[in-house]
Design a protein around this motif. Structure first.
Motif, PDB file in Angstrom:
ATOM      1  N   THR A  84       0.895  -1.207  -0.078  1.00 29.85           N
ATOM      2  CA  THR A  84       0.121  -0.168  -0.021  1.00 29.85           C
ATOM      3  C   THR A  84       0.881   1.215  -0.016  1.00 29.85           C
ATOM      4  OG1 THR A  84      -0.130   0.078   2.327  1.00 29.85           O
ATOM      5  CG2 THR A  84      -1.724  -1.289   1.399  1.00 29.85           C
ATOM      6  N   ASN A  85       0.196   2.527   0.029  1.00 31.10           N
ATOM      7  CA  ASN A  85       1.070   3.751   0.028  1.00 31.10           C
ATOM      8  C   ASN A  85       2.109   3.786   1.222  1.00 31.10           C
ATOM      9  OD1 ASN A  85      -0.506   4.458  -1.893  1.00 31.10           O
ATOM     10  ND2 ASN A  85      -1.398   6.334  -0.873  1.00 31.10           N
ATOM     11  N   GLU A  86       1.791   3.042   2.391  1.00 34.86           N
ATOM     12  CA  GLU A  86       2.350   3.011   3.675  1.00 34.86           C
ATOM     13  C   GLU A  86       3.616   2.134   3.429  1.00 34.86           C
ATOM     14  OE1 GLU A  86      -0.590   5.263   4.716  1.00 34.86           O
ATOM     15  OE2 GLU A  86      -0.691   3.051   3.778  1.00 34.86           O
ATOM     16  N   GLY A  87       3.638   1.171   2.645  1.00 33.57           N
ATOM     17  CA  GLY A  87       4.878   0.373   2.117  1.00 33.57           C
ATOM     18  C   GLY A  87       5.749   0.911   1.326  1.00 33.57           C
ATOM     19  N   LEU A  88       4.915   1.571   0.057  1.00 36.88           N
ATOM     20  CA  LEU A  88       5.927   2.487  -0.719  1.00 36.88           C
ATOM     21  C   LEU A  88       6.864   3.674   0.028  1.00 36.88           C
ATOM     22  CD1 LEU A  88       6.731   3.116  -3.275  1.00 36.88           C
ATOM     23  CD2 LEU A  88       4.644   4.315  -3.857  1.00 36.88           C
ATOM     24  N   LEU A 101      12.138   2.119 -10.408  1.00 36.75           N
ATOM     25  CA  LEU A 101      11.010   1.579  -9.366  1.00 36.75           C
ATOM     26  C   LEU A 101       9.927   1.168 -10.570  1.00 36.75           C
ATOM     27  CD1 LEU A 101       9.959   1.067  -6.627  1.00 36.75           C
ATOM     28  CD2 LEU A 101       9.187   3.313  -6.352  1.00 36.75           C
ATOM     29  N   ASP A 102       9.452  -0.205 -10.537  1.00 36.40           N
ATOM     30  CA  ASP A 102       8.420  -0.836 -11.241  1.00 36.40           C
ATOM     31  C   ASP A 102       7.251  -1.390 -10.270  1.00 36.40           C
ATOM     32  OD1 ASP A 102       6.815  -2.008 -12.853  1.00 36.40           O
ATOM     33  OD2 ASP A 102       8.452  -3.125 -14.056  1.00 36.40           O
ATOM     34  N   LEU A 103       6.330  -0.771 -10.300  1.00 31.30           N
ATOM     35  CA  LEU A 103       5.265  -0.756  -9.434  1.00 31.30           C
ATOM     36  C   LEU A 103       4.057  -1.302 -10.276  1.00 31.30           C
ATOM     37  CD1 LEU A 103       5.196   2.346  -7.317  1.00 31.30           C
ATOM     38  CD2 LEU A 103       5.966  -0.008  -6.596  1.00 31.30           C
ATOM     39  N   ARG A 104       4.101  -1.873 -11.423  1.00 29.86           N
ATOM     40  CA  ARG A 104       3.171  -2.203 -12.278  1.00 29.86           C
ATOM     41  C   ARG A 104       2.343  -3.651 -11.708  1.00 29.86           C
ATOM     42  NH1 ARG A 104       6.315  -3.453 -17.825  1.00 29.86           N
ATOM     43  NH2 ARG A 104       7.944  -4.147 -16.215  1.00 29.86           N
ATOM     44  N   ARG A 105       0.967  -3.427 -11.546  1.00 29.24           N
ATOM     45  CA  ARG A 105      -0.226  -4.197 -11.121  1.00 29.24           C
ATOM     46  C   ARG A 105       0.055  -4.086  -9.474  1.00 29.24           C
ATOM     47  NH1 ARG A 105      -1.640  -3.332 -15.299  1.00 29.24           N
ATOM     48  NH2 ARG A 105      -1.902  -4.691 -17.037  1.00 29.24           N
ATOM     49  N   CYS A 106       0.623  -2.981  -8.886  1.00 28.71           N
ATOM     50  CA  CYS A 106       0.579  -2.829  -7.565  1.00 28.71           C
ATOM     51  C   CYS A 106      -0.773  -2.028  -7.362  1.00 28.71           C
ATOM     52  CB  CYS A 106       1.739  -2.439  -7.062  1.00 28.71           C
ATOM     53  SG  CYS A 106       3.272  -3.258  -6.968  1.00 28.71           S
ATOM     54  N   PHE A 107      -2.015  -2.560  -7.302  1.00 28.91           N
ATOM     55  CA  PHE A 107      -3.114  -1.743  -7.318  1.00 28.91           C
ATOM     56  C   PHE A 107      -3.580  -1.289  -5.835  1.00 28.91           C
ATOM     57  CE2 PHE A 107      -4.006  -4.295 -11.260  1.00 28.91           C
ATOM     58  CZ  PHE A 107      -3.546  -3.178 -12.326  1.00 28.91           C
ATOM     59  N   ASN A 108      -2.856  -1.751  -4.889  1.00 26.34           N
ATOM     60  CA  ASN A 108      -3.006  -1.222  -3.616  1.00 26.34           C
ATOM     61  C   ASN A 108      -2.367   0.211  -3.339  1.00 26.34           C
ATOM     62  OD1 ASN A 108      -4.795  -3.327  -2.587  1.00 26.34           O
ATOM     63  ND2 ASN A 108      -3.227  -4.535  -2.251  1.00 26.34           N
TER      64      ASN A 108
END
Length: 166
Positions: A84-88, A101-108
């Motif tokens: 989630t945003n907190e992990g990011l 940084l590749d966040l593809r399909r990290c829909f949270n």
């Protein structure tokens, strides 16, 4: 001496990421790509935490382990991760050398104005949650809302529009 590690279609426990940080202090590139996406509507909170803050949210376990144990990373790929945003935020705070940084399909991850600004200032090469998987060489298995399995690769035309979730 290991500087690059790519894990796709496999799981690694939080303890494994911690061990990776201890045993591979020169690690600069880490790819942790999930083979299936479990949806953003699943609220998984640690049973021991009464409040539902994201600190107890197990969706951030990988991200928090990366943040705590892999501070020398320059390249991080987390396709299909549940963070989630907190992990990011934890990753951005603890990995100051990140250039891609590749966040593809990290829909949270819902990039608010603050996070978007921080990413654009700190990271040179960013792939966002809804970006195409074109060029990604592995296939993913996903489940539609009816629970039907469908194997998809980055070459599938319908991949970018397919709705994941249980």
């Amino acid at each position: 001496m290991l500087e690059e590690l790519s894990l796709t279609h496999t799981d690694i426990a939080t303890e494994g990421i911690e061990a990776l940080g201890r045993c591979c202090p020169r690690l600069k590139s880490f790819e942790l790509n999930n083979s299936c996406y479990m949806g953003s509507d699943i609220n998984l909170v640690n049973d021991s935490d009464e409040d539902e803050s994201d600190e107890g949210d197990i969706r951030n376990n990988d991200a928090l382990a990366i943040a705590k144990n892999l501070p020398t990373l320059q390249h991080l790929q987390l396709i299909g991760n549940s963070l989630t945003n907190e992990g990011l935020q934890a990753i951005l705070d603890s990995c100051p050398n990140l250039v891609s940084l590749d966040l593809r399909r990290c829909f949270n991850v819902s990039l608010n104005e603050v996070l978007s600004s921080r990413i654009s200032q700190q990271i040179k090469d960013v792939k966002y949650p809804h970006d195409s998987l074109a060029g990604f060489k592995f296939s993913f298995e996903s489940w539609g809302t009816a629970g039907d399995g469908y194997n998809m690769s980055s070459d599938d035309n319908m991949y970018d529009d397919y709705c994941y979730g249980f």
